[in-house]
Design an enzyme around this catalytic site. Structure first.
Site, mmCIF file in Angstrom:
data_model
loop_
_atom_site.group_PDB
_atom_site.id
_atom_site.type_symbol
_atom_site.label_atom_id
_atom_site.label_comp_id
_atom_site.label_asym_id
_atom_site.label_seq_id
_atom_site.Cartn_x
_atom_site.Cartn_y
_atom_site.Cartn_z
ATOM 1 N N HIS A 106 57.536 33.055 48.274
ATOM 2 C CA HIS A 106 58.868 33.618 48.061
ATOM 3 C C HIS A 106 59.108 33.873 46.564
ATOM 4 O O HIS A 106 59.452 34.982 46.154
ATOM 5 C CB HIS A 106 59.912 32.641 48.614
ATOM 6 C CG HIS A 106 61.321 33.116 48.501
ATOM 7 N ND1 HIS A 106 62.006 33.684 49.543
ATOM 8 C CD2 HIS A 106 62.184 33.131 47.450
ATOM 9 C CE1 HIS A 106 63.225 34.022 49.151
ATOM 10 N NE2 HIS A 106 63.359 33.694 47.883
ATOM 11 N N GLU A 107 58.886 32.859 45.759
ATOM 12 C CA GLU A 107 59.140 33.008 44.325
ATOM 13 C C GLU A 107 58.122 33.963 43.688
ATOM 14 O O GLU A 107 58.451 34.704 42.764
ATOM 15 C CB GLU A 107 59.121 31.646 43.624
ATOM 16 C CG GLU A 107 60.101 30.618 44.192
ATOM 17 C CD GLU A 107 61.555 31.112 44.278
ATOM 18 O OE1 GLU A 107 61.929 32.034 43.534
ATOM 19 O OE2 GLU A 107 62.298 30.573 45.125
ATOM 20 N N HIS A 141 59.456 37.459 43.990
ATOM 21 C CA HIS A 141 60.385 37.779 42.895
ATOM 22 C C HIS A 141 59.607 38.079 41.608
ATOM 23 O O HIS A 141 59.928 38.997 40.864
ATOM 24 C CB HIS A 141 61.313 36.581 42.634
ATOM 25 C CG HIS A 141 62.419 36.407 43.636
ATOM 26 N ND1 HIS A 141 63.347 37.380 43.894
ATOM 27 C CD2 HIS A 141 62.761 35.353 44.429
ATOM 28 C CE1 HIS A 141 64.223 36.944 44.810
ATOM 29 N NE2 HIS A 141 63.875 35.718 45.159
ATOM 30 N N GLU A 162 65.633 40.218 46.465
ATOM 31 C CA GLU A 162 65.387 39.375 47.635
ATOM 32 C C GLU A 162 64.483 40.098 48.632
ATOM 33 O O GLU A 162 63.720 39.459 49.367
ATOM 34 C CB GLU A 162 66.729 39.003 48.275
ATOM 35 C CG GLU A 162 66.673 37.817 49.204
ATOM 36 C CD GLU A 162 66.350 36.497 48.510
ATOM 37 O OE1 GLU A 162 66.444 36.411 47.262
ATOM 38 O OE2 GLU A 162 65.960 35.547 49.224
#
Lengths: 469, 469
Positions: free
Chosen positions: A232-233, A236, A262
Site C-alpha cells: 500500500h505505502e 503511494h 489512494e
C-alpha cells in the site's frame, strides 16, 4: 518520538505551518501571478509553464482566504488532539476525546466559512482533498456504489467464509521484512530514493522527490499486515518517486489529489497485490521464506485467504468488498457532525446504528467503534474519508486503462515483471504531478469520467465464484 | 537518509538557516533588547530575566554582523561537502576534497572578517564554540598540557601495552544494545524524553527539552564502540535533558558552550565510564549478558583493556592520554590553513609530519590521515577542534568539584548508584543552561578558573602503576 517530545513538536509544526502559510499569501506573489496570466494564456494548456501558473494562482486564491492564525491554531490543535487520542483509544475513553471532537468540528466549520458561500459546509473541506468533488457529488457516487455493494456482500457472506488459517501461524519479523523488501523492490520502488522502516502506523512520507520513505508494521502472528501495508505505502511512493523531476520544488511536484494518490496505493496493494497472477510469481518465494509453513497450502487456498470477505469492525483490516461501506458510514457521520444534525456526544450511538445498517456488525466498545480512526481526532474535521473510496474506484479504472493499452500486463505480472505497468502509470499518471485537476487527469488517462463500472466489474470478476447469479 | 535525498535536504537546511537568521537579526528585536537593558540592570545578574536579556543581546549583536546570504551559502555548502566526503574518505580521495577544503577555508575567513578587527583570524570561530577563548589562549593552554602529556605517553608506552583481546570476541548486536540501554538508563538518561537508535556516526540531537535523542553504532567484533559511544552521547543528553525547564524556548535553554558540553560527554564516557568503580558494579552484568565470554577474564584485566594506551591513527578511537595530542595537531593545522601559512594541497604532508611529531605514528594513507574527521569537510573551517580538549580538561575539573562536595560519590558509583553525582551536576551545571559564559560557569561550579591540574592529576592517578616516577 518519545512522549516528552510531543508538546514542542506541536509548537514547531504550528510555527512552520504559519511561516509557510504567510509566504504563500504574500501579496507580491499574487501580483506576480496576475502579471503572468496573459503569458500563460499564450502557452498550451498542458505545458509545464501554463500549468504552473494556473495551479499556483488557484493555490494562492485558496490560501489568501485562510488567516495564518487559523493555520497555526489548527496545526497546534491537531498535535495536541493526536496525543490525547493515542492514549484514549486503547483506554476506550470517548469522554476524554469529546471536547477534542467538538473543537475539530468547530475548526472545520470555521475553515469552511472562509470559503462561504457554499452549498454544504463540508464542500470546501472535500474540495481540498479531492478538488471538484462536493458533499452532493460524493453522496451520489456513494449511493450508486452502495446499491451494488450491499447485495454483493450479502451474497458472498451467505456462504462459508474462506479459510485463512494459513496466514496466522508464526512468521518471524526479520523474514517478513526481508520478503516485503524483495516484493516492493521487484514492483519498482527505488531504494536509492527511499527506505522502509517500522512504525506503529504505516505511512508514506515525501521529504523530497529524492527521498520518499515508507513504513510498515509487523505482526508475527499475521502475515498480511506487513506485506499489504508495505505494498500500500509502496504504491503511494511509486507515484511520488515518478513525478517529472522538472516539477520538483514547484507546487506541481507531487500527486494530483488525495483520491488519485489512494488509487495508486490500492492499485498496488489490491488490484495487483491480491491478484492470483501476482502470487503465481511470489508464492514460491514466500514458501521458501518460511520453510515448511506453506508446504501443504495450495496457491488457491492462499489466494482465497488473502481475499477473504467478512463483515468486520475495523476499517483498516476490512476486505475489498466491505471496505467502502466503512467509508460511507464515516462520510455520512462526518457530514452530519459538520451540519450540526449529529451532536458529538451522540457519535458512539450513531456509530453503532450505522455499523449495523452499513456493515451488519456492531462494536461492543468505542475503541473498535468511533475511536478507531485517527482522522476525527488529529485536526480539522471533514474531507478526510471520501478519498479512500474514490481511490478504490479509480484504482480499477486506471488499471483497466493500462490493460487496454497493454493487454499483456496480467501475464507479465504472473511472471514477476512489473515494468510495463509501472512505465504506463508513470508516463500517463505519475509524471504529470499536480498539473491537472483530478477530473481532467482521469479523463486524460482513461478517456472517461470517473465512474464505478470498472471497479464493480473488477469485484464481480474477482468474486465470480462466490456471487450467486 | 537515502542518497537521493541529499540535494533537497541541503536546500531545505539552507532555507531554514536563512529564515532563522533573518528573524534573529530583525531590527525590532534589537530595539526591544535596548529598551530592556535598563530593566535588566535592576535585576540580580544571575536571575533568569537578566541573563536572558544579556545573552539575547549578545547573540543579537553577533548575528547582525553576519549576512543571511552567508548563512545560507555556508549551510548549503556544508551539506554538499559532507556528501562528497562520505564517498571520498573510503576511496582515499583527497584530490576530490581539495576544492571543498579551499572553500571551507574561504568561508571561514569570510566569516571571521565580519568580526574584524581580530588578533587571529580563527578568534571569531573559536569564540563561537567556546566563548571567551582565542587562538592565543588555546595555544597557551595546549602548550602547557602537551608538556606534561608527552612524557606521560612516553612513559606508559615504553612498557608492553595492556592485553585487550577480551574486547574483540563476537558480541551480538541485540545483546550489546540491551546492555547499553540498561547502562545509560542506570546513569539517569530519561527514555520518556529520548531514545537510542543506530547510525553510522553516533550523535546526540536535541529536538526540544522533551526529546533529546542519542545514537550509537555497534561493531560485533568490538565491545567498546557501542558501549562508550552510548555513554558519550548519553553524557551530552543528560546535560540537555536537565536544563531548567523554564528556560525552554529561550536562547538560554541549552548547554553553555561546545567545550562545556564535551566535558559532560567525556565525564560520563571516561571519568565515570572507564573507572574501576563503575565496572565493579557493571562487570557482573556484562558477564551475564555474554555468557561464558568473560568467565576467565578478571575485572582487573577488563579494566586495563578498556584503558589501554597506545599511539594510534584515529582520533575517535584514541585513548584518554593520547587523545589530546590528536586535537592539538588538528588545532595547529587549522590555524595555519586559516592564516594561509599552510596551503590546502600541502595538508596531507603536514598531517603526516604532525602525526609523527605529536603522536609518534604516521598514517599510510589520507583515509586514516587528514580525511578521517568530518569537521574540515562539512562546512566552515575553524573553531571545531579545541572544544574536545577543553572538554577533557573540564570533565576532570567538574568531577573533582563534585567529589569535593560529595566525597561518597566513588563508593556510590561502585554500587551502581549515580543519583548524587547526577543531581549535583544538574543543580550546579546543567540547569543553568546558557545563563553564564563558560568562564563564569567554571568559576561558579568549581570556584576556580579553568585549569589543567585536576585533569593531569586524574590521569596520573589512573595510570600511576604505568608511569615511571
Amino acid at each position: 518520538m518519545p512522549i516528552g517530545g510531543a508538546g514542542a513538536r506541536g509548537r514547531q509544526r504550528a510555527a512552520l505551518s504559519r511561516l509557510a502559510h504567510e509566504k504563500s499569501v504574500d501579496s507580491t506573489l499574487g501580483k506576480l501571478l496576475d502579471e503572468l496570466e496573459p503569458y500563460a494564456a499564450t502557452l498550451p494548456y498542458d505545458s509545464n509553464e501554463a500549468s504552473l501558473i494556473r495551479v499556483a494562482k488557484r493555490d494562492f486564491e485558496r490560501a489568501i482566504k485562510v488567516p495564518s492564525d487559523h493555520v497555526a491554531r489548527a496545526s497546534a490543535f491537531g498535535a495536541e488532539s493526536y496525543e490525547a487520542w493515542k492514549r484514549a483509544r486503547p483506554a476506550n475513553d470517548f469522554a476524554t476525546m469529546l471536547p477534542f471532537l467538538q473543537r475539530g468540528i468547530d475548526l472545520g466549520r470555521e475553515y469552511a466559512d472562509f470559503f462561504a458561500p457554499y452549498h454544504h459546509v463540508a464542500d470546501p473541506l472535500i474540495d481540498d482533498a479531492d478538488e471538484g468533488m462536493t458533499a452532493a457529488s460524493v453522496r451520489r457516487l456513494f449511493a450508486a456504489l452502495r446499491a451494488d455493494l450491499v447485495p454483493m456482500v450479502d451474497s458472498i457472506t451467505e456462504q462459508s467464509a474462506a479459510d485463512d488459517r494459513c496466514l496466522h501461524g508464526y512468521f518471524g519479523e526479520s523474514a517478513q521484512l526481508a520478503f516485503c523488501l524483495s516484493v516492493i523492490k521487484r514492483i519498482g520502488y527505488d531504494f536509492q530514493r527511499g527506505r522502509l522502516d517500522k512504525t506503529v502506523h504505516p505511512f508514506c512520507t515525501r521529504l523530497s522527490a529524492g527521498d520518499v520513505r515508507i513504513t510498515t508494521r509487523v505482526f508475527e502472528n499475521d502475515l498480511t499486515q506487513a506485506l499489504f501495508s508495505s505494498l500500500h505505502e509502496a504504491g503511494h511512493a511509486l507515484y511520488e518517486q515518478s513525478v517529472d523531476p522538472v516539477l520538483e520544488g514547484t507546487p506541481l511536484g507531487r500527486g494530483a489529489s488525495v483520491g488519485a494518490h489512494e488509487s495508486q496505493s490500492r492499485l498496488w496493494e489490491n488490484v495487483v497485490g491480491r491478484s492470483r497472477g501476482f502470487w503465481e510469481y511470489f508464492y514460491p518465494l514466500l514458501q521458501r521464506t518460511f520453510p515448511g509453513q506453506f508446504d501443504r497450502v495450495r496457491l488457491d487456498t492462499f489466494y482465497r485467504a488473502i481475499n477473504k470477505v467478512e463483515r468486520s469492525l475495523i476499517r483498516t483490516e476490512a476486505d475489498e468488498v466491505t471496505y467502502n461501506l466503512h467509508i460511507m458510514l464515516r462520510f455520512e457521520l462526518e457530514l452530519k457532525m459538520l451540519e450540526g444534525t449529529l451532536r458529538p456526544k451522540d457519535l458512539p450511538e450513531a456509530w453503532r446504528a450505522g455499523m449495523d445498517s452499513y456493515v451488519g456488525v456492531v462494536p461492543s466498545d468505542d475503541r473498535d467503534g468511533c475511536l478507531q480512526d485517527v482522522h476525527w481526532f488529529s485536526g480539522i474535521m471533514g474531507g478526510g474519508f471520501q478519498s479512500y473510496t474514490i481511490g478504490n474506484i479509480l484504482s480499477a479504472q486506471f488499471y483497466a486503462a493500462a490493460i487496454k493499452a497493454n493487454p499483456n500486463i496480467p501475464q507479465e505480472i504472473a511472471a514477476g515483471e512489473f515494468g510495463t505497468l509501472h512505465a504506463w502509470l508513470r508516463e500517463n499518471l505519475y509524471r504529470q504531478g499536480r498539473k491537472f485537476k483530478p477530473s481532467e487527469l482521469v479523463r486524460r488517462v482513461t478517456g472517461e469520467q470517473m465512474n464505478t463500472d470498472p471497479y464493480l466489474s473488477y469485484l464481480r470478476a474477482k468474486y465470480a465464484d462466490r456471487i450467486q447469479a
